[in-house]
Design a protein around this motif. Structure first.
Motif, short mmCIF file in Angstrom:
data_model
loop_
_atom_site.label_atom_id
_atom_site.label_comp_id
_atom_site.label_asym_id
_atom_site.label_seq_id
_atom_site.Cartn_x
_atom_site.Cartn_y
_atom_site.Cartn_z
N ARG A 1 98.62 -20.45 53.96
CA ARG A 1 98.12 -21.51 53.87
C ARG A 1 97.48 -21.68 52.50
NH1 ARG A 1 92.70 -23.65 54.96
NH2 ARG A 1 92.62 -25.75 55.57
N GLY A 2 96.97 -20.65 52.01
CA GLY A 2 96.30 -20.65 50.82
C GLY A 2 97.12 -20.97 49.61
N LEU A 3 98.24 -20.32 49.54
CA LEU A 3 99.26 -20.12 48.65
C LEU A 3 99.93 -21.92 48.72
CD1 LEU A 3 101.22 -16.91 49.44
CD2 LEU A 3 99.65 -17.46 47.46
N TRP A 4 100.17 -22.47 49.77
CA TRP A 4 100.72 -23.57 49.82
C TRP A 4 99.78 -24.58 49.37
CZ3 TRP A 4 105.01 -26.06 50.55
CH2 TRP A 4 105.35 -27.18 50.92
N ARG A 5 98.64 -24.47 49.64
CA ARG A 5 97.45 -25.61 49.34
C ARG A 5 97.40 -25.57 47.61
NH1 ARG A 5 91.11 -25.59 50.99
NH2 ARG A 5 90.36 -27.26 49.75
N TYR A 6 97.38 -24.22 47.00
CA TYR A 6 97.03 -24.30 45.76
C TYR A 6 98.42 -24.06 44.86
CZ TYR A 6 92.12 -23.97 46.87
OH TYR A 6 91.15 -24.12 47.24
N ARG A 7 99.61 -24.25 45.25
CA ARG A 7 100.55 -24.00 44.65
C ARG A 7 101.03 -24.82 43.37
NH1 ARG A 7 101.66 -27.81 48.50
NH2 ARG A 7 103.22 -29.41 48.28
N HIS A 8 100.37 -25.94 43.30
CA HIS A 8 100.43 -26.95 42.06
C HIS A 8 99.41 -26.77 41.05
CE1 HIS A 8 104.06 -28.62 43.59
NE2 HIS A 8 103.55 -29.42 44.65
N ALA A 9 98.41 -25.71 41.43
CA ALA A 9 97.36 -25.85 40.49
C ALA A 9 97.58 -25.04 39.17
CB ALA A 9 96.24 -24.92 41.17
N PRO A 10 97.13 -25.52 38.14
CA PRO A 10 97.67 -24.76 36.82
C PRO A 10 97.18 -23.41 36.87
CG PRO A 10 95.76 -26.31 36.42
CD PRO A 10 96.15 -26.40 37.82
N PRO A 11 98.01 -22.47 36.08
CA PRO A 11 97.73 -21.15 36.29
C PRO A 11 96.37 -20.66 35.59
CG PRO A 11 99.57 -21.41 34.84
CD PRO A 11 99.28 -22.93 35.31
N ALA A 12 95.99 -21.36 34.46
CA ALA A 12 94.90 -21.13 33.88
C ALA A 12 94.42 -22.42 33.01
CB ALA A 12 95.00 -19.85 33.01
N HIS A 13 93.28 -22.29 32.72
CA HIS A 13 92.51 -23.43 31.80
C HIS A 13 93.36 -23.52 30.56
CE1 HIS A 13 89.39 -24.07 34.76
NE2 HIS A 13 89.17 -22.79 34.51
N GLY A 14 93.80 -24.68 30.19
CA GLY A 14 94.75 -24.96 28.75
C GLY A 14 95.99 -24.45 28.99
N SER A 15 96.52 -24.10 29.89
CA SER A 15 97.82 -23.67 30.08
C SER A 15 98.74 -25.02 30.48
CB SER A 15 98.11 -22.62 31.30
OG SER A 15 97.25 -21.66 31.03
N ARG A 16 99.99 -24.77 29.98
CA ARG A 16 100.89 -26.04 30.18
C ARG A 16 101.49 -25.91 31.51
NH1 ARG A 16 106.37 -25.19 29.47
NH2 ARG A 16 107.13 -23.05 28.90
N PRO A 17 101.56 -27.01 31.87
CA PRO A 17 102.46 -27.18 33.36
C PRO A 17 103.53 -26.36 33.54
CG PRO A 17 101.51 -29.20 32.82
CD PRO A 17 101.52 -28.39 31.66
N VAL A 18 103.88 -25.87 34.84
CA VAL A 18 105.32 -25.32 34.97
C VAL A 18 105.49 -25.81 36.30
CG1 VAL A 18 104.69 -23.18 33.74
CG2 VAL A 18 104.05 -23.46 36.21
N ARG A 19 107.13 -25.53 36.47
CA ARG A 19 107.65 -26.09 37.85
C ARG A 19 107.31 -25.33 38.78
NH1 ARG A 19 112.59 -28.90 36.12
NH2 ARG A 19 112.87 -28.94 34.07
N VAL A 20 107.18 -23.97 38.69
CA VAL A 20 106.74 -23.12 39.87
C VAL A 20 105.81 -22.17 39.31
CG1 VAL A 20 107.28 -22.05 41.97
CG2 VAL A 20 108.67 -23.82 41.30
N GLY A 21 104.62 -22.00 39.59
CA GLY A 21 103.48 -21.24 38.99
C GLY A 21 103.72 -20.02 39.69
N THR A 22 102.73 -18.90 39.43
CA THR A 22 102.67 -17.66 40.16
C THR A 22 102.42 -17.90 41.58
OG1 THR A 22 101.89 -16.63 38.23
CG2 THR A 22 101.43 -15.77 40.32
N ILE A 23 101.42 -18.77 41.91
CA ILE A 23 101.28 -19.04 43.34
C ILE A 23 102.68 -19.36 44.14
CG2 ILE A 23 99.84 -20.43 45.14
CD1 ILE A 23 97.66 -20.16 43.13
N GLY A 24 103.34 -20.55 43.63
CA GLY A 24 104.50 -20.81 44.52
C GLY A 24 105.66 -19.98 44.58
#
Length: 543
Positions: free
Chosen positions: A333-356
């Motif tokens: 549930r936690g991994l799903w909820r935060y799957r689109h959150a950026p990995p760190a402040h100032g990082s560029r968006p990625v298609r699928v981050g660490t959580i996803g």
């Protein structure tokens, strides 16, 4: 102490992630499983010890109480185990003991406590993917030189290699889809792992890899699209499963897939006989034979139901199954909820981050274990990666700062000393549970079973070997005592009880010999040598 341990602690999970797919000791009899089992237990103990020393340990958040409940369920199952020695040390080459079940939970907690940056989380993923790619490369080399066994990448079992590839492939593909300077490396790792999966001929690994890669698309999507892709992915995996069941693949490697369909109802009967707390960790092999309704695979003694949920319910009961289920529900549930959150402040968006990516890997393992069973070389990485994903979740939730309780504890006089004592105690536990079994196995491999039983006195296999050695040297009574001890320690091998019965016959104790043969048939009711000896010696033992 803390200033020294903090940098080391951040990289420790990556070291464990690299070691599990690659570490083996070729001079041992059990060269593949025991070394990885030791890495899992040592990783949990030493990681927790490091966490006790580092400054500002993050809390586990919503996973704290579910993890404690799962640990309590494991202890409860052990308390009511049908064989305490077996549940404490685990069966030879299996090792799914109480310490191992607790170590899995520890591997979930350790990354949350130790990983403080996206770089350290990425290091875990990189290390695991590279380690799995190396194991896959070994499997390809084994296939190339025509080894006389299924290529397994020095994991000791081809299905374990399939499980590691299923875990690693979504992680590798997610990084590949970033299309950055490292993409050639991820493409190479992915290609090697596909090759390893092919030569291993692991059906479960292939199905789980498919599920994990499709889950990447689900975790990358948003809103209604995620639901639609999820339904489509489930349908594809279901069709692939049907293709395995109703095509020549069902008999691949002489391991008929439908055999599991016969085992599952028998496992349900076993669970129903002790539904709440189960039969104890790793005790399935002692009990399962009582509930088998057919000789589903002639010549094979079943010590697992070959389904993770059923095996867990058999060993820890519904209490353990529900407790661990809650852990997984909270985690996913936690991994799903935060799957689109950026990995760190100032990082560029990625298609699928660490959580996803970690979420997709967890789905892959879930599919694999539904038709297999927990085993340290595959289950250890699953919990370590799950903890890495939860570490990212906790970072996004802003829980990097120490809790109020931790601040109070550090302010208390002697708090620092207590933490050092805790770390040293965990290091000693790691020596006892991880290093000493390796030493015992080294003695056993060199033919010194007399020393092996001193180092690991609860492992049935070593007492059996020592007994056989004594009998071969003419000390029949002493050897017989060792064989009896091996049986009392919970051996799940029916051939031991036939061997023991034969020795009892030589001493003239026919009744005890029949009891031993009967025990062999309790473990495996279709064990032909035991049936033959009972028929020749008056049938079943009388009460």
């Amino acid at each position: 102490m803390r200033s020294v341990s903090t940098p080391l602690a951040g990289w420790f999970p990556a070291l464990v992630a690299l070691a599990i797919p690659t570490f083996f000791l070729p001079n041992l009899v059990d060269a593949f499983i025991l070394p990885r089992a030791s890495v899992v237990i040592a990783g949990a103990c030493l990681g927790a010890g490091l966490a006790a020393l580092v400054h500002g340990r993050p809390s586990l958040g919503a996973l704290r109480w579910p993890l404690l409940a799962a640990a309590a369920a494991a202890l409860l199952a052990f308390a009511f185990s049908s064989s305490w020695p077996l549940s404490l040390v685990g069966g030879y080459t299996r090792y799914e003991s109480l310490p191992m079940r607790l170590a899995y939970l520890g591997l979930l907690a350790v990354p949350v406590w130790l990983l403080r940056s996206e770089l350290s989380r990425s290091a875990v993923i990189v290390a695991f993917v590279i380690g799995t790619a190396l194991a896959s490369l070994e499997a390809i080399a084994q296939w190339w030189i025509h080894v006389p066994f299924r290529p397994d990448g020095n994991l000791g079992n081809a299905n374990l290699l399939g499980a590691l590839i299923a875990l690693a492939m979504p992680l590798s593909v997610a990084r590949l889809l970033r299309f950055d300077w490292a993409s050639p490396l991820w493409l190479l790792c992915s290609a090697v792992m596909v090759g390893g999966l092919i030569v291993s001929t692991s059906r479960g690994g292939a199905l789980a890899t498919l599920a994990g890669c499709l889950a990447l698309a689900v975790f990358a999507a948003r809103g209604r699209a995620a639901a639609l892709i999820g339904v489509a992915a489930t349908a594809v995996v279901g069709l692939a499963l049907l293709a395995i069941l109703f095509s020549p693949l069902r008999n691949l490697n002489g391991d008929p897939g439908p055999t599991r369909l016969h085992l599952y109802p028998d496992a349900v009967r076993m669970i129903s006989a002790s539904p709440l707390v189960g039969w104890g960790e790793d005790a399935t092999g002692l009990v399962f034979g009582r509930f088998l309704t057919g000789d589903w695979s002639p010549g094979v003694t079943f010590d697992r139901a070959h389904s993770g949920p059923l095996d867990l319910a058999a060993t820890q009961g519904l209490v353990g199954l529900v407790a661990l289920g809650i852990v997984l529900v909270v985690l996913l549930r936690g991994l799903w909820r935060y799957r689109h959150a950026p990995p760190a402040h100032g990082s560029r968006p990625v298609r699928v981050g660490t959580i996803g990516a970690v979420g997709a890997a967890c789905i892959a393992y879930t599919v694999w274990v539904a038709f297999n069973f927990d085993w340290a070389p595959a289950t250890g990485p699953f919990w370590l990666l799950a903890g890495t994903g939860w570490s990212a979740v906790r970072s996004i939730q802003g829980e990097e700062l120490p809790s109020a309780n931790e601040l109070v504890e550090r302010a208390r006089p002697g708090g620092g000393l207590l933490r050092v004592v805790e770390a040293l105690a965990l290091a000693l536990v790691a020596v006892g549970l991880a290093a000493l079994p390796i030493l015992a196995e080294a003695w056993y491999s060199e033919g010194r079973s007399d020393l092996a039983v001193q180092v690991d006195p609860l492992q049935s296999q070593y007492h059996r070997a020592f007994g056989e050695r004594l009998i071969g040297q003419g000390s029949q009574q002493q050897g017989l005592s060792e064989l009896r001890l091996a049986a009392r320690l919970g051996s799940t091998d029916p051939s031991l009880y036939v061997e023991l019965g034969d020795e009892e016959l030589r001493t003239g104790d026919v009744a005890q010999a029949r009891a031993d043969y009967q025990m062999a048939l309790t473990i495996d009711p279709y064990w032909l040598p035991a049936k033959q000896r009972l028929a020749a010696n008056g049938g079943l033992a009388t009460a």
